[in-house]
Design a protein around this motif. Sequence first.
Motif, PDB file in Angstrom:
ATOM      1  N   ASP A   1     -28.877   6.504  11.786  1.00 13.65           N
ATOM      2  CA  ASP A   1     -28.852   7.660  12.703  1.00 13.65           C
ATOM      3  C   ASP A   1     -30.274   7.911  13.168  1.00 13.65           C
ATOM      4  O   ASP A   1     -31.119   8.355  12.376  1.00 13.65           O
TER       5      ASP A   1
ATOM      6  N   GLU B   1     -26.551  16.529  15.098  1.00 20.87           N
ATOM      7  CA  GLU B   1     -25.676  16.516  13.929  1.00 20.87           C
ATOM      8  C   GLU B   1     -24.482  15.619  14.192  1.00 20.87           C
ATOM      9  O   GLU B   1     -23.897  15.623  15.270  1.00 20.87           O
ATOM     10  N   GLU B   2     -24.131  14.834  13.207  1.00 19.71           N
ATOM     11  CA  GLU B   2     -22.999  13.926  13.315  1.00 19.71           C
ATOM     12  C   GLU B   2     -22.090  14.105  12.105  1.00 19.71           C
ATOM     13  O   GLU B   2     -22.501  14.621  11.064  1.00 19.71           O
ATOM     14  N   ARG B   3     -20.883  13.674  12.240  1.00 21.84           N
ATOM     15  CA  ARG B   3     -19.945  13.593  11.107  1.00 21.84           C
ATOM     16  C   ARG B   3     -19.457  12.155  11.049  1.00 21.84           C
ATOM     17  O   ARG B   3     -18.883  11.651  12.028  1.00 21.84           O
TER      18      ARG B   3
ATOM     19  N   ARG C   1     -25.789  12.900   4.622  1.00 25.05           N
ATOM     20  CA  ARG C   1     -26.922  12.719   5.524  1.00 25.05           C
ATOM     21  C   ARG C   1     -28.217  12.559   4.731  1.00 25.05           C
ATOM     22  O   ARG C   1     -28.569  13.387   3.905  1.00 25.05           O
TER      23      ARG C   1
ATOM     24  N   HIS D   1     -30.351   8.192   8.046  1.00 26.17           N
ATOM     25  CA  HIS D   1     -29.088   7.475   7.957  1.00 26.17           C
ATOM     26  C   HIS D   1     -28.080   8.306   7.168  1.00 26.17           C
ATOM     27  O   HIS D   1     -28.413   9.320   6.563  1.00 26.17           O
ATOM     28  N   TYR D   2     -26.841   7.851   7.227  1.00 25.53           N
ATOM     29  CA  TYR D   2     -25.764   8.424   6.415  1.00 25.53           C
ATOM     30  C   TYR D   2     -25.378   7.392   5.369  1.00 25.53           C
ATOM     31  O   TYR D   2     -25.368   6.182   5.648  1.00 25.53           O
TER      32      TYR D   2
END
Length: 623
Positions: A537, A542-544, A560, A564-565
């Motif tokens: 990332d 913001e991401e899911r 998070r 990266h995730y």
Amino acid sequence: MVEPMADHSSFFRFIFKNALRNERPCSTGLLRPLPSPLKPFVMYKNALLLMFLVLCGSLSLQAQEQETSIVYFALDSDVLSPDARQQLDGLLETIGQLDRWKLDVRAHTDATGTDQYNEALAQRRAAAVRTYLTERDLPTDLVSISTFGEHRPAESNVTETGRQRNRRVEIDLYHWPLHSLNDLIGGLNENGGQFFSFASDQSVAITGADGTTVWIPSDIFVHADGRTAHGDIQLEMREAYTYADMIAQSLSTHSGDRILETGGMVYLEARLGEEQLQLREGGELVISMPTESTLPDMQLFTGATDANGNLQDWNPTGQGFKTNKMATLRIADPPAMPDVRTGMTFFKEDLSGEPIEPAKPRAPVYPSEPKRESIQYNPGFFKKLVMGRKKIEAREEAIYAQKVEQYEARLERYPELLAAHELEMERYESKMDRYREEMLAYEAGLKAQWKAHQQRQREKYKEAYELAEVKYRRTLEAYEAYKAKKIADYEAAVEQGAVDQRSLNEYFFTVNKMGWINCDRFYNIAASEKEPLMVMDDDEQEERVFILFKERRSALNTIRKKDHYTTLSVPRGMEVRVIGLKVKDGRPLLAIREVTVGEIDQIELEYEPRRLSEIRETMASLD
């Protein structure tokens, strides 16, 4: 669906009157439905929300944005010009990129012609715009029309330029962009909660939209202090059997650091008014969760939440599932143990004869010597002028002399008063000793009254309980005969192949707490055969990110990190889908990538703009 279960008298009547009849079991736990079944109150959350928003003239709780387009008409014309059509085509293109919107069409004319004629002309112009839009697949229920004729001019009707600008239709486009990732996730959660209402003293069977059935005994819910809840119970159920459900509700299938394979997740919450209820001590619900075929080693897990009620983990209970023919047969609840309520008699003490506490004598006050400087004589203004200063001072001296005389008299009498007070105090202490003795005897009498009252209540309850116990034992014998016949009929039906196969493909559990429950089994892989996934990332949005297994029903949320995730360790060689969701400039973005664990060290996602409805369709296709 809420269906009432029979009270015990109804199935007893069946036993004795219909013992030889082959009755078909129904889904309520009855041998046959009651004559007047309970009418369910069943609603979905976003159906309620949509009704509320429509009534309020809104489509969302989020802040709306507005864009206005204006198309102009020739004199005495309701025909769309090429420029007007081009402008409406641009509006349609804009709407095509939106998920939530509505149009407000307002038609106007200039002042040429009569008022009645202009009103009709405005209506034709509004109809021309609406027809052009709806013929191109725009929903008519999202287009509202208002006509004003010549009464709301944009400019003066004196000039031709002003009249030309008044021959118009204004089109307000209201839309609600996604401002956050939570807006997107909430928009995906179409199903939301399902709500059921039933009387607390009635046993019911509740079936959700996806097939979950919960058998709820009567009087099983209690308040926080343990009191039985009485009244109309409102029960919320949320079901999550598909990947779309899990993503929409941010559910993950893991227990600690171990991956789970799920057979479905269900949330249950009961309320009486605004108060959340719990199950009584020792109380249990029976729940069945549908499946195409049962898998071995499935067991019941319960949800562990944080202080804010957010689901964090799944705790194994060790309770394996049952293909419970007792539940499959919809056998009614066994008769409850006697619940004897004799009615507590109000206890009122006999307060006659209560001793009166003697009053404590007041001690004499030592006389206070008067001060000359505190003596002031203040006659009225005119009298003061007549008397003069010397007479006023003479009057003050006389007053002072009088107060000194009174002080000396009180001072002389003070020892006598003090001696009398000491005698009064001696008599007072004697009275207080007698009062304390009388109060001890009085309080002992009150306790004796209370004990006698309690004994009468116990005797009354014992008598009522003995009568109820005799009735209960007769009822229990009839119930056992009824159950034995049901089981015998069921076993005969199995041998003849007459049992619905679906009823044999359900997971049955008993549940002793509300909240999230999960039908899962551990996915046991050696640690040496697993590794975590890393999804890169490189932006600040913001991401899911979710990891969905293709071969097993498992879904993992990600954590998070700085850039990266990451996930729990995942079996190497497993094929998974990596799903990413985020919002940019009010538009939802979706990324899907299929990978094999271990082949790529760092997974990159390519996000594409999608409409909310398109994302829902994609999510539905993942199973």
